[in-house]
Enzyme design. Sequence first.
Site, PDB file in Angstrom:
ATOM      1  N   LYS A 107     -45.037  21.546  18.444  1.00  0.00           N
ATOM      2  CA  LYS A 107     -44.522  22.757  17.810  1.00  0.00           C
ATOM      3  C   LYS A 107     -45.489  23.355  16.800  1.00  0.00           C
ATOM      4  CE  LYS A 107     -39.688  21.764  18.649  1.00  0.00           C
ATOM      5  NZ  LYS A 107     -39.691  20.391  19.223  1.00  0.00           N
TER       6      LYS A 107
HETATM    7  C1  LIG Z   1     -38.921  20.142  20.290  1.00  0.00           C
HETATM    8  C2  LIG Z   1     -39.380  18.952  21.025  1.00  0.00           C
HETATM    9  C3  LIG Z   1     -39.126  18.793  22.392  1.00  0.00           C
HETATM   10  C4  LIG Z   1     -38.295  19.794  23.179  1.00  0.00           C
HETATM   11  O1  LIG Z   1     -38.914  21.040  23.311  1.00  0.00           O
HETATM   12  P1  LIG Z   1     -38.046  22.324  23.750  1.00  0.00           P
HETATM   13  O2  LIG Z   1     -39.012  23.451  23.754  1.00  0.00           O
HETATM   14  O3  LIG Z   1     -36.974  22.488  22.721  1.00  0.00           O
HETATM   15  O4  LIG Z   1     -37.481  22.014  25.082  1.00  0.00           O
HETATM   16  C5  LIG Z   1     -39.642  17.693  23.041  1.00  0.00           C
HETATM   17  N1  LIG Z   1     -40.341  16.752  22.373  1.00  0.00           N
HETATM   18  C6  LIG Z   1     -40.604  16.860  21.049  1.00  0.00           C
HETATM   19  C7  LIG Z   1     -41.351  15.775  20.381  1.00  0.00           C
HETATM   20  C8  LIG Z   1     -40.143  17.955  20.337  1.00  0.00           C
HETATM   21  O5  LIG Z   1     -40.380  18.046  19.044  1.00  0.00           O
END
Ligand SMILES: *Cc1c(COP(=O)(O)O)cnc(C)c1O
Length: 429
Positions: A107
């Site tokens: 993210k």
């Molecule tokens: C947010 C997150 C996900 C899921 O991603 P999405 O875009 O919400 O499907 C998977 N793994 C980790 C470590 C995350 O932080």
Amino acid sequence: MNYYSLNKKAPNTTFEDAVVRGLAPDKGLYFPESITPLAPSFFETIEDKSNTEIAFEAIKQFIVPEIPEDVLKTIIEETLNFDFPVIKINENISTLELFHGPTMAFKDVGARFMARCLGYFNKTNTKDVTVLVATSGDTGGAVANGFLGVKGVNVVILYPSGKVSDIQEKQLTTLGKNITALEVDGVFDDCQDMVKQAFMDTELTSKMQLTSANSINIARWLPQLFYFMFTYKQLKSKGKELAFSVPSGNFGNICAGMVAQKLGLPIKHFIAANNANDTVVNYMISETYNPKPSVQTISNAMDVGNPSNFIRIQELHNNDFDTLKANLSSYSYTDDDTKAALLELYNDFNYIADPHGAVGYLGAKEYLKEHDAHVVFLETAHPTKFLDVVEDVIRKSIELPPQIAAIMDEEKVSIPIGNYDALKSYLLH
Ligand SMILES: *Cc1c(COP(=O)(O)O)cnc(C)c1O
């Protein structure tokens, strides 16, 4: 580029307005009016381009001219100042490591990109913007880090008390400055519901400009399409068709991959790898979308019972179930399956995954039982962020990377809240 609301009851609007609002006035998610495929030559010569060149070409149609080309280039260079290595697991499976950024979560890219876009728009805005974000773990840290010190932006993060890892909690409660962490007595869905309620509260929104930094915000969501391009660049010479297994929670990451596919990136198939939160798995079987309360798992960033981006995925497939089914498979795994996968990756391939990546690995294996492709699973977080689980399974201690070690001694600062009224009075204080 203009954006429309998927509820179709709000006017179309600019990139700037869509980013600043987060959600459309009719509470719909914004979606680009058009997606124009890139020229075939872009993909033919992709291996000669830098990551920042690829990213710029791929995203500019969505953003220029609201953000001028030279500013967009700078934003991309600052956002992508770390590596995105593809690691081979075996003949048919590789992993794309998305954890080399400042908070070691995928993210980071979306958060850094969005913060810089908002920072650019704020140069001319006089009113402060409050970014309100619910986190099941990693969003909070990445958003806090990405927005730290951005002028004119206050960040308020809601997280479920006791349900994020120690490292994740430190990442979102120790920064101070323009970042505030609200510790919610509840689960992630309670946090997400409170955020949604705040956006619908006209008394609140008439007094302050609220926006979201969850993947419902297009500036957080769209840049994730870069990952799929970077993978193709690294694996293209292998000559095998690519499929992606994406550990999914709110389905923003996988949906961005589908945008990359619309832009012309040759992707054979997507696999949504889920933990016990199996709303989409059930939908793909029954064609009935039945959101449920989330259940807690060891891959907690995917503990989502009503994935917010699924509606964008449907739109990308013309809201046609058969079209979607041809492009997407979805599987669900228990915590025991996930632990067994962590151990298998370690014992057989000497690879230390995190629980989310392990779920992605299981999805890759399942798809390969009946299909031929090279499957890339996304490693969405560094294993040390889930230290207890990973060390317990592989029976080996892992060293904390420096960016994590540095925050573990900092003092946690959070404000406990129990319900929506408490959130509202905090925001209006
Ligand atoms: C947010 C997150 C996900 C899921 O991603 P999405 O875009 O919400 O499907 C998977 N793994 C980790 C470590 C995350 O932080």
